[in-house]
Design a protein around this motif. Structure first.
Motif, PDB file in Angstrom:
ATOM      1  N   ILE A 284       5.365   3.377   8.111  1.00 34.41           N
ATOM      2  CA  ILE A 284       4.385   3.900   7.168  1.00 34.41           C
ATOM      3  C   ILE A 284       3.876   2.731   6.336  1.00 34.41           C
ATOM      4  O   ILE A 284       4.667   2.003   5.722  1.00 34.41           O
ATOM      5  CB  ILE A 284       4.992   4.996   6.265  1.00 34.41           C
ATOM      6  N   VAL A 285       2.549   2.543   6.337  1.00 34.06           N
ATOM      7  CA  VAL A 285       1.919   1.397   5.678  1.00 34.06           C
ATOM      8  C   VAL A 285       0.855   1.904   4.715  1.00 34.06           C
ATOM      9  O   VAL A 285       0.028   2.757   5.080  1.00 34.06           O
ATOM     10  CB  VAL A 285       1.280   0.450   6.720  1.00 34.06           C
ATOM     11  N   ASP A 286       0.864   1.393   3.490  1.00 32.64           N
ATOM     12  CA  ASP A 286      -0.124   1.797   2.495  1.00 32.64           C
ATOM     13  C   ASP A 286      -1.532   1.478   3.001  1.00 32.64           C
ATOM     14  O   ASP A 286      -1.812   0.348   3.427  1.00 32.64           O
ATOM     15  CB  ASP A 286       0.135   1.077   1.172  1.00 32.64           C
ATOM     16  N   ALA A 287      -2.425   2.468   2.956  1.00 32.01           N
ATOM     17  CA  ALA A 287      -3.772   2.303   3.500  1.00 32.01           C
ATOM     18  C   ALA A 287      -4.718   1.607   2.532  1.00 32.01           C
ATOM     19  O   ALA A 287      -5.867   1.325   2.894  1.00 32.01           O
ATOM     20  CB  ALA A 287      -4.345   3.665   3.892  1.00 32.01           C
ATOM     21  N   ASN A 288      -4.250   1.310   1.312  1.00 30.42           N
ATOM     22  CA  ASN A 288      -5.104   0.637   0.333  1.00 30.42           C
ATOM     23  C   ASN A 288      -4.716  -0.815   0.089  1.00 30.42           C
ATOM     24  O   ASN A 288      -5.586  -1.668  -0.079  1.00 30.42           O
ATOM     25  CB  ASN A 288      -5.088   1.401  -0.996  1.00 30.42           C
ATOM     26  N   ASP A 289      -3.407  -1.110   0.085  1.00 33.06           N
ATOM     27  CA  ASP A 289      -3.013  -2.500  -0.161  1.00 33.06           C
ATOM     28  C   ASP A 289      -2.240  -3.119   1.002  1.00 33.06           C
ATOM     29  O   ASP A 289      -1.890  -4.299   0.956  1.00 33.06           O
ATOM     30  CB  ASP A 289      -2.203  -2.622  -1.455  1.00 33.06           C
ATOM     31  N   GLY A 290      -1.952  -2.342   2.055  1.00 32.27           N
ATOM     32  CA  GLY A 290      -1.322  -2.880   3.252  1.00 32.27           C
ATOM     33  C   GLY A 290       0.170  -3.112   3.158  1.00 32.27           C
ATOM     34  O   GLY A 290       0.768  -3.661   4.092  1.00 32.27           O
ATOM     35  N   THR A 291       0.809  -2.698   2.068  1.00 32.06           N
ATOM     36  CA  THR A 291       2.247  -2.920   1.939  1.00 32.06           C
ATOM     37  C   THR A 291       3.027  -1.968   2.834  1.00 32.06           C
ATOM     38  O   THR A 291       2.593  -0.853   3.131  1.00 32.06           O
ATOM     39  CB  THR A 291       2.710  -2.725   0.484  1.00 32.06           C
ATOM     40  N   PHE A 292       4.193  -2.443   3.271  1.00 31.79           N
ATOM     41  CA  PHE A 292       5.082  -1.616   4.085  1.00 31.79           C
ATOM     42  C   PHE A 292       5.766  -0.606   3.169  1.00 31.79           C
ATOM     43  O   PHE A 292       6.403  -0.976   2.180  1.00 31.79           O
ATOM     44  CB  PHE A 292       6.118  -2.499   4.783  1.00 31.79           C
ATOM     45  N   VAL A 293       5.660   0.687   3.500  1.00 33.15           N
ATOM     46  CA  VAL A 293       6.208   1.751   2.658  1.00 33.15           C
ATOM     47  C   VAL A 293       7.580   2.196   3.143  1.00 33.15           C
ATOM     48  O   VAL A 293       8.497   2.419   2.359  1.00 33.15           O
ATOM     49  CB  VAL A 293       5.248   2.959   2.605  1.00 33.15           C
ATOM     50  N   GLY A 294       7.746   2.320   4.465  1.00 36.18           N
ATOM     51  CA  GLY A 294       9.027   2.765   4.999  1.00 36.18           C
ATOM     52  C   GLY A 294       8.897   3.196   6.444  1.00 36.18           C
ATOM     53  O   GLY A 294       7.892   2.928   7.111  1.00 36.18           O
ATOM     54  N   THR A 295       9.931   3.878   6.937  1.00 36.52           N
ATOM     55  CA  THR A 295       9.937   4.393   8.299  1.00 36.52           C
ATOM     56  C   THR A 295      10.152   5.901   8.253  1.00 36.52           C
ATOM     57  O   THR A 295      10.360   6.483   7.181  1.00 36.52           O
ATOM     58  CB  THR A 295      11.065   3.761   9.139  1.00 36.52           C
ATOM     59  N   HIS A 296      10.127   6.528   9.433  1.00 35.98           N
ATOM     60  CA  HIS A 296      10.315   7.976   9.465  1.00 35.98           C
ATOM     61  C   HIS A 296      11.756   8.369   9.173  1.00 35.98           C
ATOM     62  O   HIS A 296      12.070   9.557   9.086  1.00 35.98           O
ATOM     63  CB  HIS A 296       9.873   8.542  10.814  1.00 35.98           C
ATOM     64  N   TRP A 297      12.657   7.397   9.004  1.00 40.25           N
ATOM     65  CA  TRP A 297      14.039   7.698   8.635  1.00 40.25           C
ATOM     66  C   TRP A 297      14.253   7.669   7.128  1.00 40.25           C
ATOM     67  O   TRP A 297      15.371   7.907   6.660  1.00 40.25           O
ATOM     68  CB  TRP A 297      14.997   6.720   9.314  1.00 40.25           C
ATOM     69  N   ASP A 298      13.214   7.380   6.358  1.00 37.96           N
ATOM     70  CA  ASP A 298      13.348   7.340   4.901  1.00 37.96           C
ATOM     71  C   ASP A 298      13.086   8.728   4.325  1.00 37.96           C
ATOM     72  O   ASP A 298      11.957   9.227   4.383  1.00 37.96           O
ATOM     73  CB  ASP A 298      12.367   6.327   4.306  1.00 37.96           C
ATOM     74  N   ASN A 299      14.137   9.347   3.762  1.00 40.16           N
ATOM     75  CA  ASN A 299      14.009  10.741   3.347  1.00 40.16           C
ATOM     76  C   ASN A 299      13.304  10.930   2.013  1.00 40.16           C
ATOM     77  O   ASN A 299      13.276  12.035   1.482  1.00 40.16           O
ATOM     78  CB  ASN A 299      15.379  11.436   3.323  1.00 40.16           C
ATOM     79  N   ASP A 300      12.724   9.856   1.464  1.00 38.32           N
ATOM     80  CA  ASP A 300      11.915  10.014   0.258  1.00 38.32           C
ATOM     81  C   ASP A 300      10.428  10.094   0.602  1.00 38.32           C
ATOM     82  O   ASP A 300       9.578   9.988  -0.280  1.00 38.32           O
ATOM     83  CB  ASP A 300      12.171   8.870  -0.728  1.00 38.32           C
ATOM     84  N   ILE A 301      10.114  10.295   1.882  1.00 38.66           N
ATOM     85  CA  ILE A 301       8.721  10.370   2.320  1.00 38.66           C
ATOM     86  C   ILE A 301       8.457  11.753   2.909  1.00 38.66           C
ATOM     87  O   ILE A 301       8.983  12.111   3.964  1.00 38.66           O
ATOM     88  CB  ILE A 301       8.397   9.284   3.359  1.00 38.66           C
ATOM     89  N   TRP A 302       7.658  12.542   2.213  1.00 39.41           N
ATOM     90  CA  TRP A 302       7.264  13.870   2.694  1.00 39.41           C
ATOM     91  C   TRP A 302       5.852  13.791   3.258  1.00 39.41           C
ATOM     92  O   TRP A 302       4.978  13.199   2.636  1.00 39.41           O
ATOM     93  CB  TRP A 302       7.294  14.884   1.546  1.00 39.41           C
ATOM     94  N   PRO A 303       5.588  14.435   4.421  1.00 34.06           N
ATOM     95  CA  PRO A 303       6.560  15.180   5.224  1.00 34.06           C
ATOM     96  C   PRO A 303       7.032  14.436   6.464  1.00 34.06           C
ATOM     97  O   PRO A 303       7.650  15.042   7.332  1.00 34.06           O
ATOM     98  CB  PRO A 303       5.754  16.411   5.631  1.00 34.06           C
ATOM     99  N   VAL A 304       6.742  13.126   6.572  1.00 33.85           N
ATOM    100  CA  VAL A 304       7.019  12.393   7.809  1.00 33.85           C
ATOM    101  C   VAL A 304       8.484  12.518   8.208  1.00 33.85           C
ATOM    102  O   VAL A 304       8.816  12.924   9.330  1.00 33.85           O
ATOM    103  CB  VAL A 304       6.626  10.907   7.664  1.00 33.85           C
ATOM    104  N   TYR A 305       9.385  12.172   7.286  1.00 41.43           N
ATOM    105  CA  TYR A 305      10.815  12.233   7.597  1.00 41.43           C
ATOM    106  C   TYR A 305      11.253  13.650   7.932  1.00 41.43           C
ATOM    107  O   TYR A 305      11.994  13.882   8.895  1.00 41.43           O
ATOM    108  CB  TYR A 305      11.616  11.702   6.407  1.00 41.43           C
TER     109      TYR A 305
END
Length: 311
Positions: A284-305
């Motif tokens: 998961i990559v921020d669409a505005n600044d390009g920073t790496f946000v996480g993966t689908h295993w990070d449970n603080d990301i709704w609803p991907v994880y």
């Protein structure tokens, strides 16, 4: 219980895996809400229940949440039991049980956003319904439980039949036995301008009887105004490749709005990478600044994880 005093207890992924058995895995794992630091897990559960019952300062009280479950089920005689409280990236919840059913009620809105009906996992060892029949059952149920379901712009992102196993302890033999549960799973994601939004509906249907086993109904106000972002997909793919390393046979990505604790919305690229041996990765990559946000295993990301882990 003062919101400022709530802290999340981090639960290791291995503990999450160990706690999930069969279709019961569809009942979401909540992070416990603690009344303070330095409290044992057992004490947290006890104190959390007591505080929720006596001093809860959320807009929705325990009694109101119980009434909302009764209305949701169409049974005013139902007696839900408050079992615990907990949190997800999208809010804080009361967790109730009633017989073999469980309900998670949003403490701020009062909505019954997650429900699991254990009795409906019975008699599910065969496929009798067609996919179209199960879809009709799922959309009928969603239309009855989710406001404006018929008028929203949905994208069907999960449409499949799954075989799972429900385990139970057999006292006559002293062994753990199981029975087969075959269910159709449907997930509808709201979309706007070809961007997936955080609001979603999930319905799991018993493939033999048509009874609903699980329901998720999450409705969130969109606060992100720019759904295009400034980072192209090609840059997001490079960020994902750099994070995982190695060569990849194929890459693809789409934009969606995710939610991180607590209710922080963020436009991201969800990049899927397939390795040369078929191994798959998601970044998961921020669409505005390009920073790496996480993966689908990070449970603080709704609803991907939550969609990858529970479905």
């Amino acid at each position: 219980m003062k919101r400022s005093r709530l802290v999340c207890i981090v639960v290791a992924a291995i503990c999450l895996l160990a706690s999930l058995q069969g279709v019961a895995a569809m009942s979401l794992k909540l992070e416990p809400l603690s009344p303070g630091q330095g409290v044992t897990t057992a004490s947290v559960a006890s104190a959390s229940l007591a505080s929720a019952s006596a001093n809860d300062n959320y807009p929705v009280s325990v009694d109101q949440a119980k009434n909302n479950i009764r209305v949701f089920m169409g049974d005013l005689s139902l007696e839900p039991v408050l079992t615990t409280t907990g949190s997800l990236p999208i809010g804080n919840y009361y967790y109730f049980t009633a017989g073999n059913s469980s309900f998670e009620v949003n403490q701020n809105s009062g909505a019954v956003e997650f429900a699991h009906f254990g009795d409906n996992t019975q008699n599910a060892e065969d496929i009798v319904l067609t996919s179209n029949q199960a879809y009709a059952d799922a959309t009928t149920y969603a239309g009855a439980k989710f406001a404006d379901f018929s008028t929203r712009n949905w994208k069907l992102v999960v449409d499949r039949v799954d075989t799972q196993y429900e385990y139970y302890f057999n006292p006559s033999t002293g062994n753990w036995d199981y029975y087969t549960v075959i269910a159709y799973n449907f997930v509808f994601r709201e979309q706007k301008d070809n961007v997936l939004l955080p609001s979603l509906v999930h319905v799991s249907v018993n493939a033999k009887t048509g009874s609903v086993i699980d329901y998720w109904g999450v409705d969130r106000l969109l606060t992100v105004s720019d759904l295009q972002g400034s980072v192209p997909l090609s840059d997001a793919v490079k960020t994902a490749e750099n994070y995982f390393g190695g060569d990849f046979a194929s890459t693809e990505g789409h934009r969606e709005v995710i939610i991180q604790p607590q209710n922080f919305e963020r436009l991201v690229w969800v990049v899927s990478l397939t390795g040369n041996h078929g191994d798959m990765y998601t970044a998961i990559v921020d669409a505005n600044d390009g920073t790496f946000v996480g993966t689908h295993w990070d449970n603080d990301i709704w609803p991907v994880y939550w969609l990858r882990y529970y479905l």
